[in-house]
Design an enzyme around this catalytic site. Sequence first.
Site, short mmCIF file in Angstrom:
data_model
loop_
_atom_site.label_atom_id
_atom_site.label_comp_id
_atom_site.label_asym_id
_atom_site.label_seq_id
_atom_site.Cartn_x
_atom_site.Cartn_y
_atom_site.Cartn_z
N CYS A 116 -11.41 16.14 -77.82
CA CYS A 116 -11.46 16.97 -79.01
C CYS A 116 -12.90 16.92 -79.53
O CYS A 116 -13.42 15.85 -79.84
CB CYS A 116 -10.48 16.38 -80.03
SG CYS A 116 -10.49 17.21 -81.61
N GLU A 128 -17.55 13.36 -85.24
CA GLU A 128 -16.49 12.63 -84.55
C GLU A 128 -15.99 13.38 -83.33
O GLU A 128 -16.07 14.60 -83.27
CB GLU A 128 -15.32 12.41 -85.51
CG GLU A 128 -15.67 11.49 -86.63
CD GLU A 128 -14.51 11.30 -87.60
OE1 GLU A 128 -13.35 11.50 -87.21
OE2 GLU A 128 -14.80 10.94 -88.74
N CYS A 144 -7.58 18.28 -95.50
CA CYS A 144 -8.45 17.88 -94.39
C CYS A 144 -9.60 16.98 -94.84
O CYS A 144 -10.30 17.30 -95.81
CB CYS A 144 -8.99 19.15 -93.73
SG CYS A 144 -10.24 18.84 -92.49
N CYS A 146 -9.62 13.92 -87.15
CA CYS A 146 -11.07 13.98 -87.36
C CYS A 146 -11.49 14.04 -88.83
O CYS A 146 -10.80 14.57 -89.65
CB CYS A 146 -11.64 15.16 -86.61
SG CYS A 146 -12.18 14.64 -84.98
N CYS A 188 -17.80 21.01 -92.90
CA CYS A 188 -17.15 22.32 -92.80
C CYS A 188 -17.19 22.99 -94.17
O CYS A 188 -17.08 22.32 -95.19
CB CYS A 188 -15.69 22.13 -92.35
SG CYS A 188 -14.83 23.68 -92.10
N CYS A 197 -10.33 23.16 -96.75
CA CYS A 197 -8.86 23.02 -96.75
C CYS A 197 -8.50 21.70 -97.44
O CYS A 197 -9.11 20.66 -97.16
CB CYS A 197 -8.32 23.04 -95.32
SG CYS A 197 -8.82 24.51 -94.42
#
Length: 360
Positions: free
Chosen positions: A105, A92, A119, A333, A112, A116
Amino acid sequence: MATIDLRSLPQEELTAQLQSNGYPAFRAKQIREWLDRGVTDFDKMTNLPKDLRQKLAEIYTVPGVTILRKLVSAIDGTVKYLFQLDDGETVESVLMQYKHGWSQCLSTQVGCKMGCTFCATGMGGFIRNLSAAEMIGQIEAAQQDTGIRVSSIVLMGMGEPLDNYEQVVRFLRMLGEEGGVHIGMRHISLSTCGVVPGIYRLMEEQIPLTLSISLHAPNDEIRSRSMPINRRWPMKELLCACRDYIDATGRRISFEYAMIDGVNDSDAHAAELADRLHGMLCHVNLIPVNAVEGKAQRRSSRERIQSFMNVLEKKGINATVRRTLGADINASCGQLRRQQNQQEHTENSRPLEDRKEALP
Ligand code: SAH
Ligand code: SF4
């Protein structure tokens, strides 16, 4: 088969590559000019000798970034893209308009590793790193699509930039080169969840970008609960790296702080945060947390955020509340990609007779 990614080579490396194959330096300049114009088919680079074109096609590839989905906010014109990469993976990117121009962005990884809890990207795990070319490609695709010129970049999309260090720095160096997508380092922000060795490495590079740290908590107890990386590099080490970074670069650090109702948003938390940041050349950016499907988190009320900010300011810490852009298109995102993946999963798991479009 062509495997080397030509678009990820800064000009110097491109020149060296060609020279090692016996071609003069000006050929590298010509190739870069074609690439900057969006020409990726070597055969269309008509000012190059035929044998060089053939050789390029044998050795090199240029990764593609194409628009799979696009959402435009009816409120503020924010554009959100879901880009498709050559291997079918998706990332994204968001284009936002500010007074000073358009800011994009960008994603630095597919997924990832950092996990977290608040997120959407972290929920899906890690797939792979993006190449520098795929980062440049996100800017080129957005600029071509909208006709606007992007004037600043934030590395705050999917992924942890300092976990893809080499390609991110390569990308930053390429942005600094004349021609093509040229954006000065003072218009770049890089956001990290706190990869301490990466912060020190970046400090050595002497790239005058703005470093943002995703802090989101005033102490280790709260931070470790939502950000697993804090167990590896706790706040004391992270803030020490930040102080060293400021001393070495003379640049202000920006701390991101997502305000989560009842979790990290009390006046006492604000006071604790202010004490930890005392004396640092820094700025705190308060962000009302975005809702993520499947997670219970809620954003703090406007009054709570204001009160938190007042405590920080009384204690001498500079703070602002980030304006929410693209609220109607879920601009933070990780969410669009998840939706798309879920949709594909549902479509693929439906029985064939159900899928009319798949039948002759
Ligand atoms: N991995 C890097 C950069 C990408 S995340 C980092 O973590 O800094 C970009 C920013 O969005 C980070 O500050 C991140 O903490 C924040 N973020 C992630 N999920 C969010 C959510 N649901 N609401 C608000 N901010 C969020
Ligand atoms: Fe990764 Fe940043 Fe999301 Fe954490 S907040 S999971 S580091 S993208």
